[in-house]
Design a protein around this motif. Structure first.
Motif, PDB file in Angstrom:
ATOM      1  N   GLU A  56       0.831  -1.207   0.000  1.00  0.00           N
ATOM      2  CA  GLU A  56       0.000   0.000   0.000  1.00  0.00           C
ATOM      3  C   GLU A  56       0.865   1.256   0.000  1.00  0.00           C
ATOM      4  O   GLU A  56       0.552   2.238  -0.675  1.00  0.00           O
ATOM      5  CB  GLU A  56      -0.944  -0.012   1.196  1.00  0.00           C
ATOM      6  CG  GLU A  56      -1.995  -1.104   1.107  1.00  0.00           C
ATOM      7  CD  GLU A  56      -2.864  -1.215   2.354  1.00  0.00           C
ATOM      8  OE1 GLU A  56      -2.670  -0.426   3.316  1.00  0.00           O
ATOM      9  OE2 GLU A  56      -3.740  -2.107   2.370  1.00  0.00           O
ATOM     10  N   GLY A  59       2.099   1.922  -3.483  1.00  0.00           N
ATOM     11  CA  GLY A  59       1.048   2.532  -4.306  1.00  0.00           C
ATOM     12  C   GLY A  59       0.894   4.009  -4.038  1.00  0.00           C
ATOM     13  O   GLY A  59       0.748   4.813  -4.977  1.00  0.00           O
ATOM     14  N   ALA A  60       0.934   4.403  -2.768  1.00  0.00           N
ATOM     15  CA  ALA A  60       0.800   5.821  -2.415  1.00  0.00           C
ATOM     16  C   ALA A  60       1.997   6.625  -2.911  1.00  0.00           C
ATOM     17  O   ALA A  60       1.847   7.770  -3.380  1.00  0.00           O
ATOM     18  CB  ALA A  60       0.641   5.966  -0.908  1.00  0.00           C
ATOM     19  N   VAL A  62       3.895   5.873  -5.561  1.00  0.00           N
ATOM     20  CA  VAL A  62       3.787   5.960  -7.022  1.00  0.00           C
ATOM     21  C   VAL A  62       2.779   7.043  -7.421  1.00  0.00           C
ATOM     22  O   VAL A  62       3.002   7.770  -8.395  1.00  0.00           O
ATOM     23  CB  VAL A  62       3.433   4.589  -7.635  1.00  0.00           C
ATOM     24  CG1 VAL A  62       2.976   4.729  -9.087  1.00  0.00           C
ATOM     25  CG2 VAL A  62       4.624   3.647  -7.540  1.00  0.00           C
ATOM     26  N   GLU A  63       1.703   7.178  -6.674  1.00  0.00           N
ATOM     27  CA  GLU A  63       0.733   8.247  -6.963  1.00  0.00           C
ATOM     28  C   GLU A  63       1.392   9.619  -6.911  1.00  0.00           C
ATOM     29  O   GLU A  63       1.081  10.487  -7.732  1.00  0.00           O
ATOM     30  CB  GLU A  63      -0.434   8.193  -5.977  1.00  0.00           C
ATOM     31  CG  GLU A  63      -1.417   7.088  -6.254  1.00  0.00           C
ATOM     32  CD  GLU A  63      -2.613   7.127  -5.305  1.00  0.00           C
ATOM     33  OE1 GLU A  63      -2.926   8.209  -4.766  1.00  0.00           O
ATOM     34  OE2 GLU A  63      -3.224   6.064  -5.097  1.00  0.00           O
ATOM     35  N   VAL A  64       2.300   9.820  -5.966  1.00  0.00           N
ATOM     36  CA  VAL A  64       3.006  11.106  -5.865  1.00  0.00           C
ATOM     37  C   VAL A  64       3.986  11.257  -7.023  1.00  0.00           C
ATOM     38  O   VAL A  64       4.052  12.315  -7.654  1.00  0.00           O
ATOM     39  CB  VAL A  64       3.729  11.232  -4.506  1.00  0.00           C
ATOM     40  CG1 VAL A  64       4.595  12.490  -4.467  1.00  0.00           C
ATOM     41  CG2 VAL A  64       2.716  11.245  -3.369  1.00  0.00           C
ATOM     42  N   THR A  66       3.917   9.931  -9.990  1.00  0.00           N
ATOM     43  CA  THR A  66       3.226  10.098 -11.269  1.00  0.00           C
ATOM     44  C   THR A  66       2.248  11.265 -11.252  1.00  0.00           C
ATOM     45  O   THR A  66       1.641  11.563 -12.278  1.00  0.00           O
ATOM     46  CB  THR A  66       2.470   8.807 -11.649  1.00  0.00           C
ATOM     47  OG1 THR A  66       1.492   8.519 -10.648  1.00  0.00           O
ATOM     48  CG2 THR A  66       3.425   7.632 -11.803  1.00  0.00           C
ATOM     49  N   GLY A  67       2.126  11.912 -10.119  1.00  0.00           N
ATOM     50  CA  GLY A  67       1.152  12.988  -9.960  1.00  0.00           C
ATOM     51  C   GLY A  67       1.684  14.357 -10.346  1.00  0.00           C
ATOM     52  O   GLY A  67       2.495  14.496 -11.273  1.00  0.00           O
ATOM     53  N   GLU A  68       1.236  15.354  -9.620  1.00  0.00           N
ATOM     54  CA  GLU A  68       1.533  16.761  -9.919  1.00  0.00           C
ATOM     55  C   GLU A  68       3.036  17.008 -10.047  1.00  0.00           C
ATOM     56  O   GLU A  68       3.809  16.717  -9.128  1.00  0.00           O
ATOM     57  CB  GLU A  68       0.966  17.658  -8.815  1.00  0.00           C
ATOM     58  CG  GLU A  68       1.224  19.112  -9.028  1.00  0.00           C
ATOM     59  CD  GLU A  68       0.753  19.968  -7.855  1.00  0.00           C
ATOM     60  OE1 GLU A  68       1.072  21.167  -7.870  1.00  0.00           O
ATOM     61  OE2 GLU A  68       0.094  19.448  -6.947  1.00  0.00           O
TER      62      GLU A  68
END
Length: 119
Positions: A56, A59-60, A62-64, A66-68
């Motif tokens: 988990e 995943g969190a 990777v969100e950062v 691939t994010g802003e």
């Protein structure tokens, strides 16, 4: 704190950098994190609910990645450290962000930034 969880070599594509082509084309970022926390309860109960679920967490993170977009990997590392510290059991987090395709006109093995944040 002597207990640690380490997640190394997490790779994701992001659009971070100061140059327009970095923002447009993106590049791979590689992240290593080390969490400092007490793992005694998890070891005793053998229950994933008593530790940081590294899947988990990945995943969190990777969100950062691939994010802003941000200009600096220093800023990216800070954002990733904040994610790591979101779990109250984590006393400190060390985050290294590697930028293997950094726009440097010379041969190099690695460029990275490491931050350590604690409560």
């Amino acid at each position: 704190m002597s207990d640690r969880i380490r997640l190394g070599g997490l790779k994701a594509r992001g659009h971070h950098g100061v140059y327009d082509f970095e923002r447009r084309d993106g590049q791979d970022f590689v992240v290593d994190v080390e969490l400092e926390l007490d793992l005694a309860r998890a070891a005793a109960t053998d229950d994933v609910a008593d530790t940081v679920h590294y899947g988990e967490l990945a995943g969190a993170l990777v969100e950062v990645i691939t994010g802003e977009p941000v200009n600096l990997i220093e800023t990216l590392a800070e954002r990733l450290a904040t994610v790591c510290l979101a779990d109250a059991r984590v006393a400190a987090a060390t985050v290294t962000v590697h930028k293997p395709q950094a726009p440097i006109p010379h041969e190099f093995a690695d460029v990275s930034v490491t931050v350590r944040r604690a409560r």
